[in-house]
Scaffold this motif. Sequence first.
Motif, PDB file in Angstrom:
ATOM      1  N   ALA A 320      70.339  40.684  43.933  1.00 13.25           N
ATOM      2  CA  ALA A 320      71.553  39.870  43.900  1.00 13.25           C
ATOM      3  C   ALA A 320      72.766  40.603  44.477  1.00 13.25           C
ATOM      4  O   ALA A 320      73.829  39.996  44.673  1.00 13.25           O
ATOM      5  CB  ALA A 320      71.861  39.450  42.461  1.00 13.25           C
ATOM      6  N   MET A 321      72.610  41.897  44.749  1.00 13.45           N
ATOM      7  CA  MET A 321      73.709  42.694  45.288  1.00 13.45           C
ATOM      8  C   MET A 321      73.882  42.396  46.772  1.00 13.45           C
ATOM      9  O   MET A 321      72.957  42.577  47.573  1.00 13.45           O
ATOM     10  CB  MET A 321      73.392  44.178  45.080  1.00 13.45           C
ATOM     11  CG  MET A 321      74.234  45.146  45.860  1.00 13.45           C
ATOM     12  SD  MET A 321      75.870  45.356  45.178  1.00 13.45           S
ATOM     13  CE  MET A 321      76.558  46.503  46.378  1.00 13.45           C
ATOM     14  N   PRO A 322      75.076  41.919  47.190  1.00 12.83           N
ATOM     15  CA  PRO A 322      75.284  41.629  48.616  1.00 12.83           C
ATOM     16  C   PRO A 322      75.438  42.914  49.428  1.00 12.83           C
ATOM     17  O   PRO A 322      75.745  43.979  48.888  1.00 12.83           O
ATOM     18  CB  PRO A 322      76.586  40.825  48.624  1.00 12.83           C
ATOM     19  CG  PRO A 322      77.326  41.284  47.412  1.00 12.83           C
ATOM     20  CD  PRO A 322      76.267  41.580  46.381  1.00 12.83           C
ATOM     21  N   ALA A 323      75.229  42.815  50.715  1.00 15.47           N
ATOM     22  CA  ALA A 323      75.367  43.963  51.616  1.00 15.47           C
ATOM     23  C   ALA A 323      76.812  44.077  52.107  1.00 15.47           C
ATOM     24  O   ALA A 323      77.516  43.070  52.252  1.00 15.47           O
ATOM     25  CB  ALA A 323      74.420  43.809  52.800  1.00 15.47           C
ATOM     26  N   TYR A 324      77.240  45.322  52.352  1.00 17.50           N
ATOM     27  CA  TYR A 324      78.575  45.587  52.908  1.00 17.50           C
ATOM     28  C   TYR A 324      78.438  46.470  54.151  1.00 17.50           C
ATOM     29  O   TYR A 324      78.839  47.631  54.168  1.00 17.50           O
ATOM     30  CB  TYR A 324      79.455  46.271  51.861  1.00 17.50           C
ATOM     31  CG  TYR A 324      79.847  45.369  50.725  1.00 17.50           C
ATOM     32  CD1 TYR A 324      81.004  44.589  50.790  1.00 17.50           C
ATOM     33  CD2 TYR A 324      79.055  45.275  49.586  1.00 17.50           C
ATOM     34  CE1 TYR A 324      81.359  43.736  49.747  1.00 17.50           C
ATOM     35  CE2 TYR A 324      79.398  44.430  48.537  1.00 17.50           C
ATOM     36  CZ  TYR A 324      80.552  43.671  48.623  1.00 17.50           C
ATOM     37  OH  TYR A 324      80.900  42.829  47.598  1.00 17.50           O
ATOM     38  N   PRO A 325      77.859  45.919  55.223  1.00 24.00           N
ATOM     39  CA  PRO A 325      77.608  46.739  56.424  1.00 24.00           C
ATOM     40  C   PRO A 325      78.868  47.057  57.225  1.00 24.00           C
ATOM     41  O   PRO A 325      78.823  47.923  58.112  1.00 24.00           O
ATOM     42  CB  PRO A 325      76.661  45.858  57.240  1.00 24.00           C
ATOM     43  CG  PRO A 325      76.986  44.468  56.820  1.00 24.00           C
ATOM     44  CD  PRO A 325      77.370  44.555  55.377  1.00 24.00           C
ATOM     45  N   THR A 326      79.981  46.365  56.948  1.00 21.48           N
ATOM     46  CA  THR A 326      81.190  46.578  57.748  1.00 21.48           C
ATOM     47  C   THR A 326      82.078  47.684  57.205  1.00 21.48           C
ATOM     48  O   THR A 326      83.158  47.944  57.764  1.00 21.48           O
ATOM     49  CB  THR A 326      82.002  45.271  57.823  1.00 21.48           C
ATOM     50  OG1 THR A 326      82.364  44.864  56.500  1.00 21.48           O
ATOM     51  CG2 THR A 326      81.191  44.158  58.478  1.00 21.48           C
ATOM     52  N   LEU A 327      81.690  48.326  56.098  1.00 22.30           N
ATOM     53  CA  LEU A 327      82.502  49.415  55.556  1.00 22.30           C
ATOM     54  C   LEU A 327      82.542  50.584  56.547  1.00 22.30           C
ATOM     55  O   LEU A 327      81.517  50.955  57.141  1.00 22.30           O
ATOM     56  CB  LEU A 327      81.925  49.908  54.228  1.00 22.30           C
ATOM     57  CG  LEU A 327      82.060  48.982  53.013  1.00 22.30           C
ATOM     58  CD1 LEU A 327      81.255  49.540  51.840  1.00 22.30           C
ATOM     59  CD2 LEU A 327      83.515  48.817  52.614  1.00 22.30           C
ATOM     60  N   THR A 328      83.700  51.166  56.727  1.00 19.04           N
ATOM     61  CA  THR A 328      83.815  52.341  57.577  1.00 19.04           C
ATOM     62  C   THR A 328      83.251  53.550  56.848  1.00 19.04           C
ATOM     63  O   THR A 328      83.041  53.532  55.623  1.00 19.04           O
ATOM     64  CB  THR A 328      85.278  52.618  57.946  1.00 19.04           C
ATOM     65  OG1 THR A 328      85.992  52.985  56.755  1.00 19.04           O
ATOM     66  CG2 THR A 328      85.928  51.388  58.576  1.00 19.04           C
TER      67      THR A 328
END
Length: 346
Positions: A320-328
């Motif tokens: 259920a944890m979403p991805a955060y690929p845009t984090l620097t």
Amino acid sequence: MIFSVVLLVLIGAAALWLVLEPLRRAAPTDPDAPERARLLAERDQLYSELNAVEDEARRPDLERRAALTLRALDALPPAPRIGPGRSRTLALGAVGAVTLLTVAGALTFIPRWQLASLDAGEAGKVQAVLKLPGLKERAQRSQKNADYLAWGRAAFDSANYDQAVSAYGNALKTDPRQPEALRRLGILLLTRGDQGGAALPAEDATRAALLIRTAAQLAPDEAESQLLLGFALSRFGQDQEALAALERYRTLDPAGRDADDAITALRARLNQGDPALKLYAASCASCHGAAGAGGIGPSLRASTLSRAALRSVTVNGKGAMPAYPTLTDAELTLLLDLMEQWQKEG
């Protein structure tokens, strides 16, 4: 109050008419007289016990028995009207009984009607005030720990803080490891300056904090322990630890609203001074809690994942944890440092 008085007058007038009405007519004897007399005596006895009851735990059983007795009386056939020869004496006696019951009603039922117009908090405070003299007398007479605690609880709930200090202080003399007495004495000592308008000496503040911390260690799963610990820590400027305690309070008591304002203020202070917390609040706090103690998502403080595993879950998501690929890289480093810090703190 006026409504209650008018209602009592109407009840008294109606009862008086019903009592004196048999004087006017004669009727045959009552075949159910023995059973009726027994039930009436039982009813009067129960009313007397209800009016004098000290142990509130007995009240529901007495009220249940009184209701059953009244139901049995209602089930009997109506009593034949009694002739004037005997009815005068009976009527005069019944007038006295009606007067007694009316006064008893004023002392018992009317306050309950009045309490019904208050919200739950106000009604609880009024009831605590009404019980306070009796609880104080019982505790001073028996000097038992349970009685001191009952007195202290009623005094604290009704804002009679001087009595609460006395009651809880005596309770701790009988048993010094009582979380309720420790934390409530601590918070009363800590806020004494607020009530009197004077600054609290540093020694008293330290003593108060120790009492509250000890209570939280003895009873970490009691919501009030975490609530008062959070308030105490925030007064000493330990915002991160205070927020964790208040978040824990809300986990233990999801319906509790006592910490909402404090949590909002702590989040605002922390987010302004810490870029990692500001980033965490924007992306993660809604699921994992403002201090990482968990919520919809799991507790980050209880996590045993390695830094590499935390990085993978944050960037790629999991379940259920979403991805955060845009984090620097800089943002990701801030979050990972924060999560590892929380893992160490627990």
